[in-house]
Design an enzyme around this catalytic site. Sequence first.
Site, short mmCIF file in Angstrom:
data_model
loop_
_atom_site.label_atom_id
_atom_site.label_comp_id
_atom_site.label_asym_id
_atom_site.label_seq_id
_atom_site.Cartn_x
_atom_site.Cartn_y
_atom_site.Cartn_z
CG HIS A 150 14.99 -14.66 3.29
ND1 HIS A 150 15.03 -14.73 4.67
CD2 HIS A 150 14.27 -13.55 2.99
CE1 HIS A 150 14.36 -13.70 5.18
NE2 HIS A 150 13.89 -12.98 4.18
CG HIS A 172 10.32 -11.29 1.03
ND1 HIS A 172 11.52 -10.87 0.50
CD2 HIS A 172 10.54 -11.44 2.37
CE1 HIS A 172 12.42 -10.75 1.46
NE2 HIS A 172 11.85 -11.10 2.61
CD GLU A 218 10.21 -8.10 5.97
OE1 GLU A 218 9.88 -6.90 6.07
OE2 GLU A 218 11.38 -8.46 6.07
CG HIS A 257 15.80 -8.76 3.54
ND1 HIS A 257 15.07 -7.82 4.22
CD2 HIS A 257 15.05 -9.89 3.57
CE1 HIS A 257 13.94 -8.36 4.66
NE2 HIS A 257 13.91 -9.62 4.27
CE1 TYR A 313 8.68 -15.96 -24.37
CE2 TYR A 313 7.73 -15.99 -22.17
CZ TYR A 313 8.52 -16.57 -23.16
OH TYR A 313 9.15 -17.76 -22.90
CE1 TYR A 369 15.10 -14.00 -23.89
CE2 TYR A 369 17.25 -15.00 -24.28
CZ TYR A 369 15.87 -15.12 -24.18
OH TYR A 369 15.28 -16.33 -24.35
#
Length: 219
Positions: A98, A96, A77, A159, A212, A117
């Site tokens: 799964h 990334h 990837e 994916h 925040y 929220y």
Amino acid sequence: MPAFSDEAALRRAMLAAMRRLADTGLNRGTSGNLSVRCGDGFLVTPSGMRVEDMAKETMVAMDFAGNVLDEGVPSTEWCFHRDILAARPEVGAVAHTHSTFATTLACQKRGVPAFHYMVAAAGGDSIRCAPYALFGSQELSDAAVEALRDRKACLLAHHGMIALGRDLDEATALAVEVEALCEQYWRVLQLGEPVVLDNAQMAEVIERFKHYGRRAPAS
């Protein structure tokens, strides 16, 4: 978080971040990958390697032309890691996974609306789901970059998910948050279609999130 020019520290930080994702259950086996800016290029996790077999030396250095700069084999990837970092100069790291609930929703091509929220933590009033494309392909990379437009996270159909951050700590923390939101949304769906916050309510949250965790400027 180490500076983006300190390659040795970045390699150690990547190994620690991959171990955190495995420990929290967001990645299993050889699934998932990370990248971080490093000098004029980036580092990405290796292809097909279990976390327990990784070392700082197995992280793969690449440039933005797609060239491998050492002896490693990069994640399949690497293309979307490269393209996201190239398109988003404010992003320093890409995670990334799964993870179970994000992938469950993605397998139904279902994004996450403003049912809570905290969806705003991903940068907007929804978490989009990018259309399906073959893993490792330019088509998938293009779909991910578009789904991440003005967002910090997205799902990938059939994916998994992608989460972005200014550094590895922020990217991995957002991945954990997105997975929690996906689990909550999945549970709400067992009761029926969720009631969602409206645009004005989410705009208020998004504005609040700009400050925040940050100290107010001195007057």
